[in-house]
Design an enzyme around this catalytic site. Sequence first.
Site, PDB file in Angstrom:
ATOM      1  N   GLU A 138       0.812  -1.218   0.000  1.00  0.00           N
ATOM      2  CA  GLU A 138       0.000   0.000   0.000  1.00  0.00           C
ATOM      3  C   GLU A 138       0.848   1.272   0.000  1.00  0.00           C
ATOM      4  OE1 GLU A 138      -2.713  -3.191   0.949  1.00  0.00           O
ATOM      5  OE2 GLU A 138      -0.765  -2.639   1.777  1.00  0.00           O
ATOM      6  N   HIS A 158      -9.726  -5.561  10.965  1.00  0.00           N
ATOM      7  CA  HIS A 158     -10.277  -5.279   9.639  1.00  0.00           C
ATOM      8  C   HIS A 158     -11.699  -4.732   9.722  1.00  0.00           C
ATOM      9  CE1 HIS A 158      -7.015  -8.130   8.891  1.00  0.00           C
ATOM     10  NE2 HIS A 158      -6.966  -7.652   7.668  1.00  0.00           N
TER      11      HIS A 158
END
Length: 358
Positions: free
Chosen positions: A86, A155
Amino acid sequence: MQFICSVKSGLLPNSTQNVEKQFYRFAKKMSIRDALNTALDEELARDEKVFIMGEEVAQYDGVYKVTKGLWKKYGDKRLIDTPITEAGFCGIAIGAALAGLRPICEFMTFNFSMQAIDRVVNGAAKWYYMSGGNYSVPIVFRGPNSHAKGLAAQHSQCFAAWYMHVPGLKVMSPTTCEDYRGCLKSAVRDPDPVVMLESEIIYNLEFPVSDEAMDKDFTIPIGKAKIERTGKHITLASHGQACVYTMQAAEMLAGQGIEAEVVNLRSLRPLDWETLFKSVTKTHRLMTVETGWPNCSVGAEIVARVMENPVFFQLDAPAIRCTGVDVPMPYAESIEYECSPKNHHIADFAKKLCGVKT
């Protein structure tokens, strides 16, 4: 005096076990997934400078199939699969924006944006200011935000307040298909970095879509909220996934004689204070609803601004916040369900604010 209305754990009535499925009876025309896909397709076709990059966005059609069919249509230069890095591909996307392109940087989930948050906050958000207005960063950071199902604590976080905090970023959190189409198109065309927070759990939900919203140039101005339902007894201000449950709660309240006005915020930075204050002036009660944690939340900012504004004197009761529980998200499905506001939680708190015993 302020109150935090975080939901409490416990078993649900059978009639409310799957409220996200119940919403299907209200709409049958287009899913949010398709709204995003068509908007991306139209923006890629409109401007050759637009491209999409992220993990599995191209050949695999996207993990959530939001980019389905676009790689076959536009090829490797417009849809770029990246490694699981990322920080790396976010930095590349920002560099491309500085060079004059218009990247759409997809995070498979905004939980993974934490790996790239320095690029977003200290890079994209500050370039225009620190270059004295010489370099703009026309980039969109998009992907699912908040919790889904069974993804546990690492998450299942809402990043609305995190990114809303940062000067230089614009932050959007749409709810309906029209929101998703109009907000995404505005984000892609904007000269500044835009964070678009989506929701995995409602990608399959279908909403009616007007002919106007299906126009290839349909946009929703950044910073403009929408009154989803008019009412006179209480203002319910919400965004994203939570707004779906808020609209359901308003239906439940209507059956009990309470007409709630639902404000779909859509844009969190800038926030449409004019629409919000006008609604509070009309209803004289305010409750904010969100899936995130209570501390330093979107609702905390709204309640604080109301306290600081003359609209405060329009309130007949304290403005309150209905938020997720202040704990890491549990993995167990039954507890997970109770850790963020659903329609019955929202309706119960609204009734209390309106002086109705539950």
